[in-house]
Each structure stands twice: as structure tokens, then as C-alpha cells.
Design an enzyme around this catalytic site. Structure first.
Site, mmCIF file in Angstrom:
data_model
loop_
_atom_site.group_PDB
_atom_site.id
_atom_site.type_symbol
_atom_site.label_atom_id
_atom_site.label_comp_id
_atom_site.label_asym_id
_atom_site.label_seq_id
_atom_site.Cartn_x
_atom_site.Cartn_y
_atom_site.Cartn_z
ATOM 1 N N ARG A 19 -9.313 6.474 -0.962
ATOM 2 C CA ARG A 19 -9.915 6.312 0.371
ATOM 3 C C ARG A 19 -8.793 6.274 1.416
ATOM 4 O O ARG A 19 -7.612 6.470 1.086
ATOM 5 C CB ARG A 19 -10.750 5.023 0.429
ATOM 6 C CG ARG A 19 -9.880 3.774 0.393
ATOM 7 C CD ARG A 19 -10.709 2.503 0.454
ATOM 8 N NE ARG A 19 -9.831 1.351 0.481
ATOM 9 C CZ ARG A 19 -10.234 0.107 0.247
ATOM 10 N NH1 ARG A 19 -11.490 -0.135 -0.061
ATOM 11 N NH2 ARG A 19 -9.367 -0.886 0.322
ATOM 12 N N GLY A 20 -9.186 5.984 2.659
ATOM 13 C CA GLY A 20 -8.217 5.732 3.728
ATOM 14 C C GLY A 20 -7.227 6.871 3.925
ATOM 15 O O GLY A 20 -7.583 8.052 3.890
ATOM 16 N N ASP A 78 -2.842 2.156 -12.333
ATOM 17 C CA ASP A 78 -2.228 1.168 -11.444
ATOM 18 C C ASP A 78 -0.762 1.565 -11.273
ATOM 19 O O ASP A 78 -0.061 1.796 -12.279
ATOM 20 C CB ASP A 78 -2.353 -0.212 -12.118
ATOM 21 C CG ASP A 78 -1.898 -1.342 -11.227
ATOM 22 O OD1 ASP A 78 -0.987 -1.133 -10.399
ATOM 23 O OD2 ASP A 78 -2.448 -2.446 -11.379
ATOM 24 N N VAL A 79 -0.278 1.627 -10.038
ATOM 25 C CA VAL A 79 1.130 2.018 -9.837
ATOM 26 C C VAL A 79 2.106 1.000 -10.432
ATOM 27 O O VAL A 79 3.287 1.304 -10.608
ATOM 28 C CB VAL A 79 1.475 2.250 -8.342
ATOM 29 C CG1 VAL A 79 0.787 3.492 -7.799
ATOM 30 C CG2 VAL A 79 1.163 1.017 -7.490
ATOM 31 N N ASN A 105 1.693 6.442 -1.514
ATOM 32 C CA ASN A 105 0.870 5.886 -0.431
ATOM 33 C C ASN A 105 0.192 4.576 -0.822
ATOM 34 O O ASN A 105 -0.140 3.769 0.056
ATOM 35 C CB ASN A 105 -0.176 6.951 -0.043
ATOM 36 C CG ASN A 105 -1.334 6.381 0.742
ATOM 37 O OD1 ASN A 105 -1.224 6.152 1.949
ATOM 38 N ND2 ASN A 105 -2.460 6.124 0.064
ATOM 39 N N SER A 158 5.555 1.381 6.877
ATOM 40 C CA SER A 158 4.801 0.756 7.975
ATOM 41 C C SER A 158 5.797 0.458 9.084
ATOM 42 O O SER A 158 7.018 0.407 8.827
ATOM 43 C CB SER A 158 4.182 -0.549 7.452
ATOM 44 O OG SER A 158 3.734 -1.359 8.521
ATOM 45 N N TYR A 171 4.537 -8.529 3.127
ATOM 46 C CA TYR A 171 4.275 -7.102 3.366
ATOM 47 C C TYR A 171 5.494 -6.445 4.010
ATOM 48 O O TYR A 171 5.942 -5.374 3.599
ATOM 49 C CB TYR A 171 3.049 -6.990 4.272
ATOM 50 C CG TYR A 171 2.588 -5.588 4.566
ATOM 51 C CD1 TYR A 171 1.831 -4.872 3.636
ATOM 52 C CD2 TYR A 171 2.872 -4.972 5.783
ATOM 53 C CE1 TYR A 171 1.383 -3.594 3.909
ATOM 54 C CE2 TYR A 171 2.430 -3.695 6.073
ATOM 55 C CZ TYR A 171 1.685 -3.013 5.138
ATOM 56 O OH TYR A 171 1.241 -1.743 5.417
ATOM 57 N N LYS A 175 7.800 -3.427 2.620
ATOM 58 C CA LYS A 175 7.885 -2.143 3.320
ATOM 59 C C LYS A 175 9.322 -1.847 3.781
ATOM 60 O O LYS A 175 9.711 -0.684 3.887
ATOM 61 C CB LYS A 175 6.899 -2.124 4.497
ATOM 62 C CG LYS A 175 5.428 -2.153 4.066
ATOM 63 C CD LYS A 175 5.045 -0.922 3.244
ATOM 64 C CE LYS A 175 3.549 -0.801 3.029
ATOM 65 N NZ LYS A 175 3.167 0.397 2.245
ATOM 66 N N VAL A 204 -3.919 1.605 11.478
ATOM 67 C CA VAL A 204 -4.678 2.818 11.172
ATOM 68 C C VAL A 204 -6.139 2.434 10.960
ATOM 69 O O VAL A 204 -6.452 1.534 10.184
ATOM 70 C CB VAL A 204 -4.136 3.518 9.906
ATOM 71 C CG1 VAL A 204 -4.878 4.826 9.671
ATOM 72 C CG2 VAL A 204 -2.640 3.765 10.019
HETATM 73 N N1 LIG Z 1 -4.143 0.534 7.499
HETATM 74 C C1 LIG Z 1 -3.095 0.253 8.241
HETATM 75 O O1 LIG Z 1 -3.232 -0.237 9.370
HETATM 76 C C2 LIG Z 1 -1.697 0.560 7.727
HETATM 77 C C3 LIG Z 1 -0.619 0.457 8.608
HETATM 78 C C4 LIG Z 1 0.666 0.755 8.147
HETATM 79 C C5 LIG Z 1 0.867 1.146 6.838
HETATM 80 N N2 LIG Z 1 -0.202 1.234 5.997
HETATM 81 C C6 LIG Z 1 0.058 1.668 4.621
HETATM 82 O O2 LIG Z 1 -0.671 2.852 4.375
HETATM 83 C C7 LIG Z 1 -0.916 2.993 2.973
HETATM 84 C C8 LIG Z 1 -2.371 3.368 2.742
HETATM 85 O O3 LIG Z 1 -3.213 2.279 3.097
HETATM 86 P P1 LIG Z 1 -4.626 2.462 3.830
HETATM 87 O O4 LIG Z 1 -4.434 2.035 5.238
HETATM 88 O O5 LIG Z 1 -5.180 3.813 3.567
HETATM 89 O O6 LIG Z 1 -5.489 1.314 3.081
HETATM 90 P P2 LIG Z 1 -6.603 1.422 1.921
HETATM 91 O O7 LIG Z 1 -6.781 0.071 1.382
HETATM 92 O O8 LIG Z 1 -7.811 2.124 2.470
HETATM 93 O O9 LIG Z 1 -5.948 2.396 0.848
HETATM 94 C C9 LIG Z 1 -4.959 1.992 -0.055
HETATM 95 C C10 LIG Z 1 -5.257 2.627 -1.389
HETATM 96 O O10 LIG Z 1 -4.238 2.229 -2.316
HETATM 97 C C11 LIG Z 1 -4.880 1.909 -3.529
HETATM 98 N N3 LIG Z 1 -4.096 0.956 -4.330
HETATM 99 C C12 LIG Z 1 -3.858 -0.342 -4.042
HETATM 100 N N4 LIG Z 1 -3.183 -0.927 -5.039
HETATM 101 C C13 LIG Z 1 -2.986 0.040 -5.988
HETATM 102 C C14 LIG Z 1 -2.351 0.049 -7.256
HETATM 103 N N5 LIG Z 1 -1.797 -1.059 -7.773
HETATM 104 N N6 LIG Z 1 -2.314 1.210 -7.948
HETATM 105 C C15 LIG Z 1 -2.881 2.331 -7.444
HETATM 106 N N7 LIG Z 1 -3.527 2.377 -6.255
HETATM 107 C C16 LIG Z 1 -3.574 1.240 -5.533
HETATM 108 C C17 LIG Z 1 -6.197 1.275 -3.121
HETATM 109 O O11 LIG Z 1 -7.124 1.230 -4.191
HETATM 110 C C18 LIG Z 1 -6.614 2.155 -1.956
HETATM 111 O O12 LIG Z 1 -7.378 3.262 -2.360
HETATM 112 C C19 LIG Z 1 -0.497 1.665 2.341
HETATM 113 O O13 LIG Z 1 0.772 1.800 1.740
HETATM 114 C C20 LIG Z 1 -0.424 0.736 3.536
HETATM 115 O O14 LIG Z 1 0.460 -0.342 3.322
HETATM 116 C C21 LIG Z 1 -1.465 0.952 6.407
#
Ligand SMILES: NC(=O)c1ccc[n+]([C@@H]2O[C@H](COP(=O)([O-])OP(=O)(O)OC[C@H]3O[C@@H](n4cnc5c(N)ncnc54)[C@H](O)[C@@H]3O)[C@@H](O)[C@H]2O)c1
Length: 273
Positions: A19-20, A78-79, A105, A158, A171, A175, A204
Site C-alpha cells: 500500500r501507500g 518480513d524485511v 521502502n 525521511s 524513527y 532514518k 505523505v
Molecule cells: N507517510 C509519511 O508521512 C512518510 C514520511 C516520510 C517517510 N516515510 C517513509 O516512507 C516509507 C513508506 O511508508 P508509507 O508512508 O507508504 O506507509 P505505509 O504504512 O502505508 O507503508 C509501509 C509499508 O511497509 C510495510 N512494512 C512494514 N514493516 C515491514 C516489514 N517488517 N517487512 C516488510 N514490509 C513491511 C507495511 O506493511 C506497509 O505496506 C516508509 O519507509 C516510511 O518510513 C513516510
């Protein structure tokens, strides 16, 4: 959507793709011609305040990739689990051949004052956000060297990986750690024509990572800390997942052929504050 086909014939491995941003990156890279290997844990992390995605969400990513004409292999892993990650990589290579684009990601986020961050919160955040990226690089790098076709590795960090963001101590540490991995690997892989860069979003929209505890802390916190969350660009306070995906597609392509070891903000200007 994309007006270019810069990734024709390439294969992209994306973690956190259910997702996302991960989904947006899968769809964008496919729309530019790449075949996609989409990995996600499809699970809820123990220390976050929001639910994780399900296998149905990962299937939805695959459906959206196919809808733009892309081919896709999905894998639940799982990563934090190096062997699980390796298996999805191997399945991707068996399906499509050499993987030249990697997007690390996957990540989680939870908020707290640093001194109130629990041991569990610290450990899980570092395990997924930092060790998970290390694992992704550990699997990708030797395979990409062997392939001898060059490539591009992109880690999603981030703005909290470039400056101290209040309430995001664990966090932010994870990062910032990603930047260390990226800068090191960029040096080590340059001679193989493999570029390594990080992307730094601020907020985001439309992702699972809408950190409720963070909003509560920001609202309650003192004015001088609240000011840290404002952006120079007027209008929306958040980017869209597609904005991050567009930057990832550019870094993956030859348009960025001389860019390595770089930290690219997509942050509505907040790094300039
Ligand atoms: N959303 C924000 O505002 C924001 C801002 C800056 C950076 N980020 C970074 O962007 C990246 C994507 O996040 P997002 O915003 O799409 O959030 P999100 O939660 O929608 O997506 C993150 C995805 O990572 C997966 N994930 C989490 N732990 C995992 C694991 N152990 N193994 C495999 N997959 C795993 C989740 O299941 C999810 O599908 C992340 O690294 C996040 O830190 C997000």
C-alpha cells in the site's frame, strides 16, 4: 500517469509494496516499463498505532500494476528475515531475470518523547527501518554485482533522516542510519555502475502511516516545536504517494545516471526551514 517509458525491460524489487508509497512506486515503475517484484510483510507491527496491510492489499497492488500493463510477482516476507527476503528476490529473478532497480521502502513509524520511547518501540523501529534496509542491500548488492548490468538502489528515508524531528527519536535515528548505509554503499558499488540514493519525504498523504500519537503530541507540544512542522510551499501540508514515486522513477532511470550517494528531499521545502 507517466508520460515516459524510461524503465522498459528492467525489473524492480520493492519492499513495503502492499500500500501507500510502495504501491505508488510499483505502479509508476510498471507504467514506465518495469516488471515488478513486490514484497510486503502484510502484518501489523507491535509498537505502532495503526493497522498493517493484508495479503488482499498486496494483491490490489498487483492488480494495479497489471492495469497499467505491467508484470508482477508478489511475496509475503518480513524485511527483518534475511532468508525470507532472499527467497522473494530469488522468486523475482526466476520470473523475470536480473533485477536492476531496488526500492527499500518498507518502514514503520511511532511517536513519543525520546525519553519515553520504550525498549520495544526502539528495537522494532530500528529492526524494520534500519536492519530491514541493510538486509535489502545485503541481498541486492552481490546479485547486482554478479549480473554486471549496473542499476539503481533507492532507500526511502525521511526528512527525519536529515534533521531532528520532535517526537520521532527512534524513527529519526533509524532514518539517519539509512543515510549512512546509502552513502557507504554508493562508494562501494560505484565501480559496478550501481547508484545508491535516498529519498526524504516529509509528510505523505494516503498511506497507512498516519501516526495518530504524533498528531496528538504535535497539538499538545509547545509552539516552538509545532513551528518545526510547517512548510514554505503554501497549499497542502503533505505530498502524495505519487510525488514520491515520480522521484523514485527518476532515480531509477538513466536520467539520474550521474547521481549517486545523494539525499533527495520531497518535502514541500521543509528542509529549508
Ligand atoms: N507517510 C509519511 O508521512 C512518510 C514520511 C516520510 C517517510 N516515510 C517513509 O516512507 C516509507 C513508506 O511508508 P508509507 O508512508 O507508504 O506507509 P505505509 O504504512 O502505508 O507503508 C509501509 C509499508 O511497509 C510495510 N512494512 C512494514 N514493516 C515491514 C516489514 N517488517 N517487512 C516488510 N514490509 C513491511 C507495511 O506493511 C506497509 O505496506 C516508509 O519507509 C516510511 O518510513 C513516510
Amino acid at each position: 500517469m507517466a508520460s515516459m517509458r524510461r524503465l522498459e525491460g528492467k525489473v524492480a524489487f520493492i519492499t513495503g509494496a502492499a500500500r501507500g508509497q510502495g504501491r505508488a512506486e510499483a505502479v509508476r515503475l510498471a507504467d514506465e516499463g518495469a516488471s515488478i517484484v513486490a514484497l510486503d510483510s502484510c502484518a501489523t507491527a507491535a509498537t505502532v498505532a495503526y493497522p498493517g496491510p493484508t495479503a488482499a492489499d498486496l494483491d490490489q497492488t498487483a492488480a494495479e500494476v497489471r492495469a497499467v500493463g505491467g508484470e508482477v510477482v508478489t511475496g509475503v516476507a518480513d524485511v527483518c528475515d534475511l532468508q525470507g527476503l532472499q527467497k522473494v528476490w530469488d522468486d523475482g529473478v526466476a520470473a523475470f531475470g536480473a533485477i536492476e532497480v531496488v526500492v527499500a521502502n518498507a518502514g514503520i513509524s511511532s511517536a513519543n518523547w525520546l525519553w519515553e520511547t520504550s525498549e520495544e518501540q526502539w528495537e522494532e523501529t530500528l529492526a524494520i527501518n534500519l536492519t530491514g534496509v541493510f538486509h535489502t542491500m545485503k541481498v541486492a548488492a552481490p546479485a547486482m554485482i554478479r549480473q554486471a548490468r549496473g542499476g539503481s538502489i533507492i532507500a526511502i528515508s525521511s526528512t527525519a533522516g536529515l534533521k531532528g524531528v520532535p517526537y520521532l527519536g527512534a524513527y529519526s535515528a533509524s532514518k539517519h542510519g539509512v543515510v549512512g548505509l546509502v552513502r557507504t554503499l554508493a562508494n562501494e558499488l560505484a565501480e559496478h555502475q550501481i547508484r545508491v540514493n535516498s529519498v526524504h519525504p516529509s509528510a505523505v498523504d494516503g498511506t497507512g502511516m498516519d501516526v495518530v500519537d504524533m498528531h496528538a503530541l504535535v497539538a499538545r507540544g509547545p509552539e516552538h516545536l509545532r513551528a518545526r512542522f510547517s512548510n514554505p510551499l503554501p497549499g497542502p501540508t503533505s505530498a502524495q504517494p505519487s510525488d514520491i514515486a515520480a522521484t523514485v522513477a527518476w532515480l531509477a532511470s538513466d536520467d539520474a545516471r550521474f547521481i549517486t550517494g545523494a539525499q533527495i528531499p520531497v518535502d514541500l521545502g521543509t528542509m529549508a526551514r
